[in-house]
Design a protein around this motif. Structure first.
Motif: not given
Length: 264
Positions: A104-106, A108, A121-122, A139, A142, A149, A197, A202
């Motif tokens: 998983p990558h964020i 932001y 990366r998360g 964020s 994700e 990403a 995604f 959030k």
């Protein structure tokens, strides 16, 4: 006291303020405890973070040969849109690239000098935000791999910078932007592959507080290649920078792989 070892980026611990540590092979130094004190930094030599040889550092803590050959220095590190592990295509070492890219990558938005778009990366949240000196971050999406990403970041770079103005960041000249509002605006800018995604509900904005006694009005960089010895009073730590009373700033990340002696 004297500490000596190979520089690697400061380890951090989220707190109010953030705690910083310089970790060497045989010791570690709580950098926050040096605030307000006189610190001497002396250049001793080089040691490549990859091969361990005492060779001149070329980039990212690596000697030239390692930078050109190591999987940990592939182009996809700086340009995640070039990731190909999800296609089973190797750049330099498919096993390593799958390990790093297929997680998983964020993507932001962070407020430091301007509002910046970035990828991490998360597992590197909030470390990545701290390392770049962001004061606030949110964020956007994700996603399950680095490629998605990367293409998201590329699509947003037309609207946000992807670089931090380090001088403004160190002078604490913050962009006064509503990150929640900005996140709401990016929905239509995202690639179709990542729409699923995006979660507009959030909206947690993370605030990061740095251990700084006073911010400088002007900054100049300490370059160990030109200045082998420096003495100054430490007045702050932000991002991966040490800030000194006279406006000198020292970017630890830039000098990874350099062997130094620190006297306090």
């Amino acid at each position: 006291m004297t500490y000596e070892g190979v520089l690697t980026k400061m380890q951090t611990e989220l707190g109010n303020p953030i705690q910083y540590y310089l970790v060497f092979e045989d010791s570690f130094l709580s950098v926050n405890q040096l605030l307000g004190k006189q610190v001497e930094i002396s250049f001793v030599g080089y040691q490549c973070l990859n091969c361990g040889k005492k060779k001149k550092i070329f980039r990212q803590g690596f000697c030239y040969d390692c930078f050109m050959g190591s999987a940990a220095a592939g182009d996809w590190i700086m340009r995640p849109e070039l990731s190909t592990a999800h296609l089973d295509i190797a750049d330099r070492d498919l096993e390593y690239e799958k390990k790093v890219q297929l997680q998983p990558h964020i993507v932001y938005l962070a407020s430091s000098s301007e509002v910046k778009v970035g990828v991490t990366r998360g597992t590197q949240v909030p470390t990545r935000w701290i390392d770049q000196g962001a004061s606030y971050a949110i964020s956007i999406v994700e996603v399950p791999n680095r490629y998605l990403a990367g293409i998201t970041e590329v699509s947003l770079k037309n609207h946000f910078t992807d670089k931090t103005n380090w001088q403004k960041m160190l002078r604490n000249e913050l962009a006064q932007i509503d990150l929640i509002l900005e996140k709401g605006r990016v929905r239509d800018l995202l690639p179709s592959e990542v729409h699923e995604f995006y979660y507009p509900e959030k909206i947690d904005v993370h605030e990061l507080v740095y251990p700084v006694l006073q911010y400088p009005t002007k900054v100049s960089s300490l370059n160990l290649d030109k200045t082998h010895n420096f003495i100054g009073r430490l007045t702050g730590i932000k991002g991966q920078y040490l800030i000194f009373e006279d406006g000198t700033v020292f970017n630890i990340r830039t000098f990874e792989g350099y062997v130094v002696r620190i006297d306090v």
